[in-house]
Scaffold this motif. Structure first.
Motif, mmCIF file in Angstrom:
data_model
loop_
_atom_site.group_PDB
_atom_site.id
_atom_site.type_symbol
_atom_site.label_atom_id
_atom_site.label_comp_id
_atom_site.label_asym_id
_atom_site.label_seq_id
_atom_site.Cartn_x
_atom_site.Cartn_y
_atom_site.Cartn_z
ATOM 1 N N MET A 109 25.636 70.045 -7.522
ATOM 2 C CA MET A 109 25.250 69.284 -8.716
ATOM 3 C C MET A 109 23.793 69.575 -9.040
ATOM 4 O O MET A 109 22.931 69.527 -8.159
ATOM 5 N N THR A 110 23.501 69.903 -10.291
ATOM 6 C CA THR A 110 22.116 70.134 -10.690
ATOM 7 C C THR A 110 21.447 68.805 -11.031
ATOM 8 O O THR A 110 22.101 67.765 -11.148
ATOM 9 N N ASP A 111 20.125 68.845 -11.217
ATOM 10 C CA ASP A 111 19.401 67.632 -11.582
ATOM 11 C C ASP A 111 19.797 67.121 -12.958
ATOM 12 O O ASP A 111 19.548 65.964 -13.293
ATOM 13 N N ALA A 112 20.443 67.975 -13.762
ATOM 14 C CA ALA A 112 20.902 67.571 -15.085
ATOM 15 C C ALA A 112 22.333 67.028 -15.052
ATOM 16 O O ALA A 112 22.912 66.733 -16.097
ATOM 17 N N GLY A 113 22.904 66.932 -13.847
ATOM 18 C CA GLY A 113 24.243 66.392 -13.718
ATOM 19 C C GLY A 113 25.346 67.383 -14.034
ATOM 20 O O GLY A 113 26.473 66.985 -14.330
ATOM 21 N N VAL A 114 25.039 68.688 -13.955
ATOM 22 C CA VAL A 114 26.019 69.736 -14.250
ATOM 23 C C VAL A 114 26.507 70.346 -12.945
ATOM 24 O O VAL A 114 25.708 70.646 -12.053
ATOM 25 N N VAL A 115 27.813 70.532 -12.835
ATOM 26 C CA VAL A 115 28.377 71.164 -11.651
ATOM 27 C C VAL A 115 28.226 72.678 -11.774
ATOM 28 O O VAL A 115 28.634 73.278 -12.774
ATOM 29 N N ARG A 116 27.612 73.288 -10.776
ATOM 30 C CA ARG A 116 27.423 74.740 -10.743
ATOM 31 C C ARG A 116 27.872 75.248 -9.379
ATOM 32 O O ARG A 116 28.291 74.468 -8.516
ATOM 33 N N LEU A 117 27.773 76.545 -9.171
ATOM 34 C CA LEU A 117 28.051 77.149 -7.878
ATOM 35 C C LEU A 117 26.753 77.668 -7.274
ATOM 36 O O LEU A 117 25.901 78.201 -7.991
ATOM 37 N N CYS A 118 26.609 77.494 -5.973
ATOM 38 C CA CYS A 118 25.419 78.014 -5.291
ATOM 39 C C CYS A 118 25.840 78.651 -3.971
ATOM 40 O O CYS A 118 26.935 78.416 -3.463
ATOM 41 N N HIS A 119 24.942 79.447 -3.430
ATOM 42 C CA HIS A 119 25.215 80.221 -2.216
ATOM 43 C C HIS A 119 24.001 80.098 -1.297
ATOM 44 O O HIS A 119 22.857 80.140 -1.776
ATOM 45 N N PRO A 120 24.215 79.935 0.013
ATOM 46 C CA PRO A 120 23.064 79.793 0.923
ATOM 47 C C PRO A 120 22.034 80.899 0.781
ATOM 48 O O PRO A 120 20.829 80.651 0.812
ATOM 49 N N LEU A 121 22.498 82.133 0.618
ATOM 50 C CA LEU A 121 21.571 83.254 0.466
ATOM 51 C C LEU A 121 20.731 83.102 -0.791
ATOM 52 O O LEU A 121 19.518 83.306 -0.779
ATOM 53 N N MET A 122 21.377 82.699 -1.904
ATOM 54 C CA MET A 122 20.660 82.556 -3.164
ATOM 55 C C MET A 122 19.734 81.354 -3.148
ATOM 56 O O MET A 122 18.660 81.379 -3.765
ATOM 57 N N VAL A 123 20.130 80.280 -2.457
ATOM 58 C CA VAL A 123 19.238 79.115 -2.348
ATOM 59 C C VAL A 123 17.923 79.536 -1.711
ATOM 60 O O VAL A 123 16.836 79.191 -2.184
ATOM 61 N N GLY A 124 18.027 80.307 -0.619
ATOM 62 C CA GLY A 124 16.813 80.768 0.055
ATOM 63 C C GLY A 124 15.983 81.696 -0.807
ATOM 64 O O GLY A 124 14.757 81.535 -0.912
ATOM 65 N N MET A 125 16.631 82.673 -1.464
ATOM 66 C CA MET A 125 15.891 83.633 -2.289
ATOM 67 C C MET A 125 15.244 82.950 -3.491
ATOM 68 O O MET A 125 14.089 83.224 -3.829
ATOM 69 N N ALA A 126 15.997 82.074 -4.153
ATOM 70 C CA ALA A 126 15.466 81.412 -5.343
ATOM 71 C C ALA A 126 14.338 80.448 -4.972
ATOM 72 O O ALA A 126 13.349 80.333 -5.701
ATOM 73 N N THR A 127 14.477 79.758 -3.844
ATOM 74 C CA THR A 127 13.422 78.839 -3.404
ATOM 75 C C THR A 127 12.141 79.600 -3.097
ATOM 76 O O THR A 127 11.046 79.196 -3.496
#
Length: 212
Positions: A109-127
Motif C-alpha cells: 500500500m502506498t502513502d496515497a492508499g493505492v495498491v501497488r507491487l514491490c520487490h525486496p530488491l527494488m525497495v533496497g535500490m530505490a531507498t
C-alpha cells in the motif's frame, strides 16, 4: 518469498505493508541504478528461471525504478504487460510458468492508499537512490548558498553601501534572506534590486526601533 525490508503492515482490512517511499518522489532524473549484479547472478530466481523470464524480470526492475512511487509496479497485469512491451497472452504464459517474472513481487500500500507491487530488491535500490538524491540536493543547495554569500559583499558595494556593511556577516545573512523571500530567483541581484532590499531592511529596522 523474501521479506520486505523496512515495511510496516498497514492497519485496517488491507493487511498490506506500507511502501516506504512517498508518492511523487520519482527517480527518472537518475540515469543509472545501483544493481547488485553479484546478488543477481547468484540468486535462486536467476539460476532457475528461463531466459525469457529473466529478460522480462530485468525489464520490470528498470521500469519500476522510474515508476511512482519509485521502485513499484501497478497491480494490474495489462498495465505491467504494456510497460515491458509484452503481448498480454505472452505475459500470461510467462506468469503461468513455475517461476514467472513476478516471482518475489508482493502487493503493498502506498502513502496515497493505492495498491501497488514491490520487490525486496527494488525497495533496497530505490531507498538507496532516494537517500543519494537527498544528499545531492542538500549539497547543491549548500553550494548555491555559498556562491550567493560570496557574491553578496561586492553586490552591496555596487549598490552604494560601505565596505563596513559589506563585511558585516550578520547583515549579509539578513539581506540574503530578504532577497530570497522578496526577490527570489530567477531575479538577478543587480545594484537596483540590492539597494531596494537594503532600503527595505533599513525601514524595517527603523520601524522596530520606534516600536520599542
Amino acid at each position: 518469498m523474501a521479506a520486505l525490508p523496512n515495511l510496516t503492515v498497514v492497519g485496517g482490512e488491507s493487511g498490506l505493508p506500507l511502501y516506504p517511499i512517498p508518492t511523487g518522489l520519482v527517480l527518472e532524473q537518475n540515469f543509472f541504478m545501483k544493481f547488485r549484479h553479484r546478488d543477481w547472478m547468484k540468486s535462486e530466481f536467476r539460476n532457475l528461471a528461463s531466459r525469457e523470464v529473466r529478460s522480462v524480470a530485468i525489464d520490470l526492475f528498470c521500469v519500476a525504478y522510474d515508476e511512482d512511487p519509485a521502485g513499484t509496479l501497478p497491480a494490474n497485469e495489462e498495465l505491467i504487460a504494456r510497460l515491458v512491451d509484452v503481448p498480454l497472452d505472452d505475459w500470461r504464459g510467462l506468469c503461468s510458468r513455475s517461476i514467472g517474472p513476478l516471482d518475489g513481487w508482493q502487493r503493498c500500500m502506498t502513502d496515497a492508499g493505492v495498491v501497488r507491487l514491490c520487490h525486496p530488491l527494488m525497495v533496497g535500490m530505490a531507498t538507496d537512490a532516494t537517500k543519494s538524491r537527498a544528499d545531492y540536493l542538500e549539497k547543491k543547495e549548500a553550494d548555491r548558498e555559498r556562491k550567493r554569500m560570496e557574491a553578496l559583499p561586492d553586490q552591496i558595494r555596487r549598490a552604494g553601501a560601505s565596505s563596513r556593511m559589506a563585511e558585516d556577516q550578520d547583515y549579509l545573512v539578513r539581506l540574503d534572506q530578504y532577497l530570497l523571500e522578496h526577490f527570489p530567483p530567477p531575479t538577478q541581484r543587480r545594484p537596483k534590486v540590492v539597494k531596494q532590499a537594503m532600503e527595505a531592511l533599513d525601514a524595517l529596522d527603523r520601524g522596530a526601533l520606534r516600536g520599542m
